[in-house]
Design a protein around this motif. Sequence first.
Motif, PDB file in Angstrom:
ATOM      1  N   LEU A 109     -11.867  21.526  -8.842  1.00 38.32           N
ATOM      2  CA  LEU A 109     -13.125  20.858  -8.966  1.00 38.32           C
ATOM      3  C   LEU A 109     -13.498  20.210 -10.186  1.00 38.32           C
ATOM      4  O   LEU A 109     -14.283  19.582 -10.478  1.00 38.32           O
ATOM      5  N   GLY A 110     -12.812  20.685 -11.419  1.00 41.74           N
ATOM      6  CA  GLY A 110     -13.129  20.213 -12.717  1.00 41.74           C
ATOM      7  C   GLY A 110     -13.191  19.053 -12.811  1.00 41.74           C
ATOM      8  O   GLY A 110     -14.260  18.460 -13.513  1.00 41.74           O
ATOM      9  N   ALA A 111     -12.414  18.158 -12.584  1.00 39.95           N
ATOM     10  CA  ALA A 111     -12.508  16.878 -12.768  1.00 39.95           C
ATOM     11  C   ALA A 111     -13.653  16.264 -12.037  1.00 39.95           C
ATOM     12  O   ALA A 111     -14.296  15.068 -12.400  1.00 39.95           O
ATOM     13  N   GLU A 112     -13.782  16.613 -10.850  1.00 35.96           N
ATOM     14  CA  GLU A 112     -14.926  16.075  -9.970  1.00 35.96           C
ATOM     15  C   GLU A 112     -16.469  16.399 -10.745  1.00 35.96           C
ATOM     16  O   GLU A 112     -17.217  15.581 -10.483  1.00 35.96           O
ATOM     17  N   ILE A 113     -16.398  17.718 -11.079  1.00 32.10           N
ATOM     18  CA  ILE A 113     -17.513  17.958 -11.845  1.00 32.10           C
ATOM     19  C   ILE A 113     -17.755  17.290 -12.921  1.00 32.10           C
ATOM     20  O   ILE A 113     -18.981  16.935 -13.234  1.00 32.10           O
ATOM     21  N   ALA A 114     -16.824  17.034 -13.851  1.00 35.09           N
ATOM     22  CA  ALA A 114     -16.930  16.027 -15.038  1.00 35.09           C
ATOM     23  C   ALA A 114     -17.466  14.698 -14.725  1.00 35.09           C
ATOM     24  O   ALA A 114     -18.308  14.141 -15.441  1.00 35.09           O
ATOM     25  N   ARG A 115     -17.136  14.157 -13.397  1.00 37.29           N
ATOM     26  CA  ARG A 115     -17.527  12.813 -13.265  1.00 37.29           C
ATOM     27  C   ARG A 115     -19.080  12.925 -12.371  1.00 37.29           C
ATOM     28  O   ARG A 115     -19.445  11.818 -11.982  1.00 37.29           O
ATOM     29  N   SER A 116     -19.544  14.039 -12.168  1.00 31.54           N
ATOM     30  CA  SER A 116     -20.792  14.192 -11.423  1.00 31.54           C
ATOM     31  C   SER A 116     -22.206  14.013 -12.226  1.00 31.54           C
ATOM     32  O   SER A 116     -21.921  13.850 -13.496  1.00 31.54           O
ATOM     33  N   ASP A 117     -23.182  13.848 -11.545  1.00 30.58           N
ATOM     34  CA  ASP A 117     -24.323  13.685 -12.432  1.00 30.58           C
ATOM     35  C   ASP A 117     -24.802  14.838 -13.084  1.00 30.58           C
ATOM     36  O   ASP A 117     -24.028  15.975 -13.096  1.00 30.58           O
ATOM     37  N   VAL A 118     -25.473  14.842 -14.053  1.00 26.60           N
ATOM     38  CA  VAL A 118     -26.115  15.809 -14.967  1.00 26.60           C
ATOM     39  C   VAL A 118     -26.239  17.151 -14.278  1.00 26.60           C
ATOM     40  O   VAL A 118     -26.199  18.130 -14.837  1.00 26.60           O
ATOM     41  N   GLN A 119     -27.014  17.000 -12.977  1.00 22.72           N
ATOM     42  CA  GLN A 119     -27.609  18.357 -12.387  1.00 22.72           C
ATOM     43  C   GLN A 119     -26.257  19.136 -12.222  1.00 22.72           C
ATOM     44  O   GLN A 119     -26.339  20.429 -12.307  1.00 22.72           O
ATOM     45  N   VAL A 120     -25.339  18.516 -11.575  1.00 25.55           N
ATOM     46  CA  VAL A 120     -24.035  19.237 -11.115  1.00 25.55           C
ATOM     47  C   VAL A 120     -23.354  19.855 -12.395  1.00 25.55           C
ATOM     48  O   VAL A 120     -22.898  21.030 -12.476  1.00 25.55           O
ATOM     49  N   ALA A 124     -22.750  23.979 -13.270  1.00 25.95           N
ATOM     50  CA  ALA A 124     -21.414  24.332 -13.574  1.00 25.95           C
ATOM     51  C   ALA A 124     -21.219  25.057 -14.851  1.00 25.95           C
ATOM     52  O   ALA A 124     -20.807  26.047 -15.131  1.00 25.95           O
ATOM     53  N   GLN A 125     -22.081  24.453 -15.912  1.00 25.11           N
ATOM     54  CA  GLN A 125     -22.380  25.076 -17.483  1.00 25.11           C
ATOM     55  C   GLN A 125     -22.668  26.247 -17.267  1.00 25.11           C
ATOM     56  O   GLN A 125     -22.657  27.222 -17.995  1.00 25.11           O
ATOM     57  N   THR A 126     -23.840  26.228 -16.511  1.00 29.09           N
ATOM     58  CA  THR A 126     -24.421  27.743 -16.483  1.00 29.09           C
ATOM     59  C   THR A 126     -23.633  28.922 -15.980  1.00 29.09           C
ATOM     60  O   THR A 126     -23.710  30.006 -16.533  1.00 29.09           O
ATOM     61  N   TRP A 127     -22.749  28.609 -14.947  1.00 28.99           N
ATOM     62  CA  TRP A 127     -21.857  29.674 -14.412  1.00 28.99           C
ATOM     63  C   TRP A 127     -20.832  29.897 -15.307  1.00 28.99           C
ATOM     64  O   TRP A 127     -20.319  30.897 -15.528  1.00 28.99           O
TER      65      TRP A 127
END
Length: 189
Positions: A109-120, A124-127
Motif C-alpha cells: 500500500l506504500g504507493a497508494e499511501i504516498a498518493r493519498s491526502d495528508v491525513q492518510v 502512516a507516518q505515526t505508525w
Amino acid sequence: MRYSANHKMETREKLLASSAVSAKTSGFSTVGVDGLMKAIGLSGGAFYSHFSSKDELFQAIVERELAHSLDRLSGNGVMDSAKLERCLKQYLSMNHVEHPEAGCALPVLGAEIARSDVQVREAAQTWICRLHDGWAKVLGSDSLAWAILSQCVGALVVARMLVTPEVQRDVLKSSHEEISRRLAERQSD
C-alpha cells in the motif's frame, strides 16, 4: 428488524478486515464501494453508515494494518536483538512474498499511501515512526533503524515484482545477509 448493539461495530470490523485483504492483494483503488460491501454480503448503500467516504475507509485500513504490522515487528513492545533478527527473517521470507494479504501493509500500500491526502500520510507516518523508534532503541541508531526498515520494505517490493522464485529468494537472502552483516558490525563496535 432490530440489530444488536454490537452489530454496527461488528459490520464495520468485517468491512475493515475484508477491505484490507482486498487492498493488500489487488490495490485499494481497484475496488469500488459496491464491491467492498458485496464482499461482506451487504449493499453499497450500507457503506455510508460506517464511513463518510472511501478515503476515510482507506485511512482506517492504513491505521489498522500498520498497527498490526507494528505489533508483529516490534515484538509487542518487548524487543531485543534476537527477536529483531527473527522478525527480519520472517519479514524477508517467501511466505511473506507469496501472501501479501497476511503481511505488512507498507510494501503493498506504500504507493497508494504516498498518493493519498495528508491525513492518510500522517496516520502512516505515526505508525512507521513508532516502529522505527522501537527498532532504533534496540539497534542504538536512528539511521540504522531507518536503513533496515527501508531495505526490508524495498526488498519485499522487488521480490514481489519478480516472477522466478529462485530470483525472489536471492533478493530476500541478499537483503537479509546485508542487514545481518550490519547488525553484527554494530554489535562488535
